[in-house]
Structures are given as structure tokens and as C-alpha cells.
Design an enzyme around this catalytic site. Structure first.
Site: not given
Length: 345
Positions: A76-77, A225, A153, A298, A223, A155
Site C-alpha cells: 500500500h505504501h 486512501h 516500513q 489519511m 497521500h 504497509h
């Protein structure tokens, strides 16, 4: 770039090789380093995983480009954090939001991306391409900087079969040449909620309080969703008693969520305000809240900037309460709001 002096990270360090790139594009040599997930196997939806590298503390490096190795159908990111200390000494850990800790993936311990000194340095989503910083600009890591570790990180928004693994990540382009222009990232974000079957504005405004700092924004990233329609960011400045809103950038967040260049030569100084709006359209029959999963929302506007001859901003994040508690129109420090321009492409 990484150091193998910590036993916890030896397994991460030794598998990567360095290669020279861009040997003549600038006046300095640029090399490449791979920061990738070590063949992980997510077994639940919306799992956030982190993996670290330790930076050689004996010298400074400047990251001048980010080359993603990821696909939107899997990730997703991705976020890249600079940390004084990582959230864990494990090779991989679950680094999702704390409210998701009760559903922690059994294969991974849960912790934040950084234990201390957290800095967002890069973000990727929706198959965005490579980002190259302007000539002479770089993120300083290692040496006398506060960034001793880099933490990737990812997702994940799908689960993996037993015979599948993933090594999504980022190829870091870096130089050992000392650069005078240090890069930083400032994130404007909101909390709040979006009513069902509605068009809602999620808004934030952030005064620059650090004296003696002049930041030069050169790229922006939006950013959201699934509900985002338009995200716009501004530099708000008082000029002869009138507030002037200068556009930093505006995008449809359903397009590749890369860092796009800021075309106007804008600086932000003490007393100026950074402001952002996300126009959301919900056709859902339920309330949508700001949160970490794909079903949540978000509202983020990233400003990538450089400063000359000094350190980047100490403050890297500004979050408003969002709707229905905060809107630009009820902020006593904002006037002359470009309402239509901020919500249309």
C-alpha cells in the site's frame, strides 16, 4: 554506508553490495545501497513491517536519491525513517499503529519504527518512480547527525501464500561528499472523521516557529486512501496586512503518490504558515475515520525542503484535530482562504 559493528544487524549488512552510479552527473560520486525487506511473508491484511540498517558512525553520508523496488498490488505504501535508535533490534518487526497491537502478527514482535529521534525521510505509494534530489542537496545521516539508523516500513495490503516471500524496499543513492544543503521533510496531517455520503474537507495549518530557519521547499507529496479527490498545500504569508496564499502543490491522490517538484521559488520563514486541505468524497453508508488500515482514511501533505548551512527543522510533524473540530474557516489566524482553488484541480 551501514556498519556491521552491531551483531544484531550483521545478517542485514553482509548481503548487500554497493555500486557506483551517476559518476559524472554531479561534481561528486554517487553510490547505491539496497534497503530491502529480508524475504518476509505477511499472513494478515494491513500488516506494517519494519527492517533496519545501522549507519557507520565514523563518517557522514548524504542520501541524494530514492529508487523504489515495490509494486502497488503488494504494498500500500512505504516509509523510510531516520532514527537515533530503532524500535527493535530484530531483523523485522510489526510496526503498525499502536491501536492495532492487539491483533499483532504472531510471527513478529510489535514496536514503533523508531525508539527515539524519528524522522520521516521518504514516502512511496501507487507505483511512484525514482526520486532524485536537486544537485547539492542531501539527507545527512551517520557521523555527527542524529540519524544512526535507517528503518524501512512497508504497509502490506494482501496476504502471502506459504510459497511466497517479499523483498520490497528502496535503493538508496548516496554520496560521501559533504553537502552544504541539508534536506528535510515536514508532514502536515489531520485526525478526524468523514461523515457517510458526504464531501468533507480535512484541513490543517502549521506556523513555522523556529527562529533563524529559512526552508526552501522543492518537492511535495500527497497521500490519502480511497476517498481523496484533491489534496492542496500552501505557504501562507502576511504581505502588507493581507494574507497571501502561495500554492506549493495540488494533486489528485489517486495518481502515483510520488514527490512532485514545487515549481514556484518559495521560501518559508519564521511566522509563515504551512497549510493543507484534503477534499474527501464518501459514498459509504458509515463514518470513515482517520486510521492505519485500508478501510480508514489519511490526509497527508509532505513538504520536502532544504536548508543551507544549518540543521533541518526540529519539528517534522504537524497534526490538526480535523473535521468536525478543525477547519480553516474557524482558525483565527487564517484569512483570505482560497476555498474554490484548494478543492478543484
Amino acid at each position: 554506508m551501514p556498519s556491521a559493528s552491531s551483531a544484531s544487524f550483521v545478517s542485514l549488512v553482509v548481503v548487500f553490495a554497493t555500486a557506483a552510479i551517476w559518476p559524472s552527473a554531479e561534481s561528486y560520486r554517487v553510490d547505491k545501497y539496497s534497503l530491502l525487506m529480508p524475504n518476509v511473508q505477511p499472513k494478515k491484511m494491513d500488516l506494517y513491517l519494519c527492517t533496519p540498517i545501522r549507519i557507520d558512525p565514523s563518517k557522514s553520508y548524504f542520501i541524494v536519491g530514492f529508487e523504489p523496488k515495490a509494486h502497488g498490488h503488494t504494498s500500500h505504501h512505504m516509509l523510510l525513517y531516520g532514527c537515533s535508535d530503532p524500535g527493535s533490534e530484530d531483523p523485522v518487526w510489526n510496526c503498525g499503529e499502536m491501536q492495532m497491537a492487539s491483533s499483532t502478527h504472531k510471527a513478529y514482535m510489535h514496536s514503533t519504527p523508531c525508539k527515539s529521534g524519528s524522522n520521516i525521510m521518504y514516502a512511496w505509494a501507487r507505483d511512484a518512480p525514482t526520486l532524485k534530489l536537486p544537485d547539492g542537496v542531501g539527507f545527512k545521516v551517520g557521523g555527527d547527525s542524529q540519524i544512526n539508523y535507517l528503518v524501512l516500513q512497508v504497509h502490506y495490503h494482501r496476504t502471502f501464500d506459504d510459497d511466497e516471500t517479499d523483498n520490497s524496499g528502496i535503493y538508496l543513492h548516496y554520496t560521501e561528499q559533504q553537502l552544504d544543503k541539508q534536506a528535510g521533510v515536514y508532514l502536515l496531517a489531520t485526525n478526524g472523521r468523514i461523515p457517510p455520503n458526504s464531501i468533507e474537507h480535512m484541513e490543517t495549518s502549521c506556523p513555522l516557529y523556529e527562529t533563524g530557519k529559512v526552508i526552501h521547499p522543492f518537492a511535495y507529496r500527497v497521500h490519502t486512501h480511497e476517498l481523496g479527490k484533491v489534496v492542496a498545500g500552501y505557504r501562507v504569508k502576511n504581505s502588507n496586512g493581507v494574507q497571501k496564499w502561495d500554492l506549493l502543490g495540488k494533486r489528485d491522490p489517486m495518481t502515483p503518490q510520488m514527490f512532485y517538484p514545487i515549481e514556484n521559488n518559495i521560501t518559508v520563514k519564521f511566522g509563515d504558515i504551512l497549510a493543507a486541505r484534503c477534499t474527501m468524497e464518501s459514498r459509504r453508508n458509515t463514518v470513515t475515520r482517520i486510521g492505519a488500515t485500508s478501510d480508514d482514511e489519511m490526509c497527508n501533505f509532505y513538504v520536502m525542503y532544504w536548508v543551507e548551512g544549518t540543521e533541518p527543522l526540529e519539528q517534522q510533524l504537524c497534526v490538526s484535530e480535523g473535521s468536525p473540530r478543525y477547519y480553516w474557516y474557524n482558525d483565527p489566524y487564517l484569512t483570505n482562504i482560497p476555498d474554490e482553488e484548494a478543492s478543484t484541480l
